[in-house]
Design a protein around this motif. Structure first.
Motif, PDB file in Angstrom:
ATOM      1  N   LYS A  84       0.853  -1.199   0.000  1.00  0.00           N
ATOM      2  CA  LYS A  84       0.000   0.000   0.000  1.00  0.00           C
ATOM      3  C   LYS A  84       0.886   1.245   0.000  1.00  0.00           C
ATOM      4  N   PRO A  85       1.142   1.825  -1.166  1.00  0.00           N
ATOM      5  CA  PRO A  85       2.001   3.015  -1.204  1.00  0.00           C
ATOM      6  C   PRO A  85       1.310   4.222  -0.563  1.00  0.00           C
ATOM      7  N   ASP A  86       2.123   5.128  -0.107  1.00  0.00           N
ATOM      8  CA  ASP A  86       1.640   6.376   0.481  1.00  0.00           C
ATOM      9  C   ASP A  86       0.733   6.134   1.682  1.00  0.00           C
ATOM     10  N   TYR A  87       1.275   5.358   2.625  1.00  0.00           N
ATOM     11  CA  TYR A  87       0.532   5.011   3.836  1.00  0.00           C
ATOM     12  C   TYR A  87       1.533   4.664   4.933  1.00  0.00           C
ATOM     13  N   LEU A  88       1.275   5.153   6.145  1.00  0.00           N
ATOM     14  CA  LEU A  88       2.052   4.783   7.324  1.00  0.00           C
ATOM     15  C   LEU A  88       1.104   4.430   8.456  1.00  0.00           C
ATOM     16  N   LEU A  89       1.539   3.512   9.303  1.00  0.00           N
ATOM     17  CA  LEU A  89       0.777   3.134  10.486  1.00  0.00           C
ATOM     18  C   LEU A  89       1.634   3.433  11.712  1.00  0.00           C
ATOM     19  N   PHE A  90       1.156   4.339  12.556  1.00  0.00           N
ATOM     20  CA  PHE A  90       1.827   4.679  13.811  1.00  0.00           C
ATOM     21  C   PHE A  90       1.168   3.883  14.926  1.00  0.00           C
ATOM     22  N   VAL A  91       1.970   3.249  15.771  1.00  0.00           N
ATOM     23  CA  VAL A  91       1.489   2.554  16.958  1.00  0.00           C
ATOM     24  C   VAL A  91       2.333   3.065  18.124  1.00  0.00           C
ATOM     25  N   GLU A  92       1.683   3.717  19.068  1.00  0.00           N
ATOM     26  CA  GLU A  92       2.397   4.401  20.137  1.00  0.00           C
ATOM     27  C   GLU A  92       1.807   4.035  21.491  1.00  0.00           C
ATOM     28  N   HIS A  93       2.667   3.939  22.504  1.00  0.00           N
ATOM     29  CA  HIS A  93       2.234   3.643  23.864  1.00  0.00           C
ATOM     30  C   HIS A  93       2.816   4.689  24.812  1.00  0.00           C
ATOM     31  N   PHE A  94       1.954   5.178  25.680  1.00  0.00           N
ATOM     32  CA  PHE A  94       2.336   6.223  26.624  1.00  0.00           C
ATOM     33  C   PHE A  94       1.986   5.789  28.040  1.00  0.00           C
ATOM     34  N   ALA A  95       2.712   6.291  29.005  1.00  0.00           N
ATOM     35  CA  ALA A  95       2.454   5.945  30.403  1.00  0.00           C
ATOM     36  C   ALA A  95       1.040   6.334  30.808  1.00  0.00           C
ATOM     37  N   ASP A  96       0.586   7.498  30.327  1.00  0.00           N
ATOM     38  CA  ASP A  96      -0.740   8.002  30.673  1.00  0.00           C
ATOM     39  C   ASP A  96      -1.080   9.181  29.767  1.00  0.00           C
ATOM     40  N   GLN A  97      -2.225   9.785  29.996  1.00  0.00           N
ATOM     41  CA  GLN A  97      -2.661  10.917  29.173  1.00  0.00           C
ATOM     42  C   GLN A  97      -1.699  12.099  29.288  1.00  0.00           C
ATOM     43  N   ALA A  98      -1.174  12.318  30.484  1.00  0.00           N
ATOM     44  CA  ALA A  98      -0.230  13.426  30.670  1.00  0.00           C
ATOM     45  C   ALA A  98       1.017  13.240  29.808  1.00  0.00           C
ATOM     46  N   ALA A  99       1.494  12.008  29.684  1.00  0.00           N
ATOM     47  CA  ALA A  99       2.657  11.724  28.842  1.00  0.00           C
ATOM     48  C   ALA A  99       2.336  11.982  27.378  1.00  0.00           C
ATOM     49  N   TYR A 100       1.132  11.606  26.957  1.00  0.00           N
ATOM     50  CA  TYR A 100       0.726  11.866  25.563  1.00  0.00           C
ATOM     51  C   TYR A 100       0.608  13.370  25.318  1.00  0.00           C
ATOM     52  N   ASP A 101       0.044  14.086  26.263  1.00  0.00           N
ATOM     53  CA  ASP A 101      -0.073  15.540  26.129  1.00  0.00           C
ATOM     54  C   ASP A 101       1.304  16.196  26.046  1.00  0.00           C
ATOM     55  N   ALA A 102       2.256  15.711  26.838  1.00  0.00           N
ATOM     56  CA  ALA A 102       3.629  16.240  26.780  1.00  0.00           C
ATOM     57  C   ALA A 102       4.245  15.932  25.418  1.00  0.00           C
ATOM     58  N   HIS A 103       3.988  14.748  24.905  1.00  0.00           N
ATOM     59  CA  HIS A 103       4.498  14.328  23.588  1.00  0.00           C
ATOM     60  C   HIS A 103       3.991  15.268  22.495  1.00  0.00           C
ATOM     61  N   THR A 104       2.681  15.485  22.474  1.00  0.00           N
ATOM     62  CA  THR A 104       2.101  16.321  21.411  1.00  0.00           C
ATOM     63  C   THR A 104       2.341  17.811  21.627  1.00  0.00           C
ATOM     64  N   GLY A 105       2.808  18.181  22.821  1.00  0.00           N
ATOM     65  CA  GLY A 105       3.121  19.575  23.091  1.00  0.00           C
ATOM     66  C   GLY A 105       4.591  19.911  22.957  1.00  0.00           C
ATOM     67  N   SER A 106       5.403  18.916  22.618  1.00  0.00           N
ATOM     68  CA  SER A 106       6.845  19.150  22.540  1.00  0.00           C
ATOM     69  C   SER A 106       7.217  19.976  21.304  1.00  0.00           C
ATOM     70  N   PRO A 107       8.318  20.714  21.378  1.00  0.00           N
ATOM     71  CA  PRO A 107       8.775  21.475  20.214  1.00  0.00           C
ATOM     72  C   PRO A 107       9.038  20.582  18.993  1.00  0.00           C
ATOM     73  N   ALA A 108       9.596  19.387  19.212  1.00  0.00           N
ATOM     74  CA  ALA A 108       9.867  18.478  18.088  1.00  0.00           C
ATOM     75  C   ALA A 108       8.565  18.055  17.411  1.00  0.00           C
ATOM     76  N   TYR A 109       7.551  17.762  18.187  1.00  0.00           N
ATOM     77  CA  TYR A 109       6.251  17.370  17.620  1.00  0.00           C
ATOM     78  C   TYR A 109       5.648  18.529  16.829  1.00  0.00           C
ATOM     79  N   ARG A 110       5.650  19.710  17.418  1.00  0.00           N
ATOM     80  CA  ARG A 110       5.065  20.873  16.737  1.00  0.00           C
ATOM     81  C   ARG A 110       5.763  21.153  15.413  1.00  0.00           C
ATOM     82  N   ASP A 111       7.080  21.062  15.392  1.00  0.00           N
ATOM     83  CA  ASP A 111       7.834  21.366  14.182  1.00  0.00           C
ATOM     84  C   ASP A 111       7.723  20.252  13.143  1.00  0.00           C
ATOM     85  N   LEU A 112       7.971  19.028  13.563  1.00  0.00           N
ATOM     86  CA  LEU A 112       8.097  17.941  12.596  1.00  0.00           C
ATOM     87  C   LEU A 112       6.775  17.244  12.271  1.00  0.00           C
TER      88      LEU A 112
END
Length: 98
Positions: free
Chosen positions: A47-75
């Motif tokens: 299936k070209p032009d498709y990616l599947l992300f599978v991610e595990h976080f300690a809790d919601q706060a960890a996910y919020d920190a992940h999506t709020g990081s400068p690297a996440y915002r930029d990349l």
């Protein structure tokens, strides 16, 4: 534990560029985050032009920190977002793990 799955269809011809951004992001974002337990991105060779992300976080706060990081915002919210055809986020609850 919080599990997130993102089946991401990409715009036509964007596979290589998307993979490049994900490879750059991994050590700067999830690789440096204490609450990110795993970060895996898969391609489907059939299936070209498709990616599947599978991610595990300690809790919601960890996910919020992940999506709020400068690297996440930029990349991811920045450069990667321009390459996707549709954003899909699916939450999962772990039942069993070995």
């Amino acid at each position: 534990m919080l599990a997130k799955v993102f089946p991401i269809p990409l715009k036509d011809g964007m596979q290589a560029k998307a993979e490049e951004i994900v490879r750059e992001f991994a050590p700067k974002g999830p690789g440096a985050e204490e609450g990110t337990l795993s970060f895996r991105v898969y391609r489907d060779p059939a299936k070209p032009d498709y990616l599947l992300f599978v991610e595990h976080f300690a809790d919601q706060a960890a996910y919020d920190a992940h999506t709020g990081s400068p690297a996440y915002r930029d990349l991811i919210a920045g450069r990667f977002a321009d390459l996707i055809a549709e954003f899909v986020e699916i939450d999962h609850e772990l039942i069993v793990a070995l």
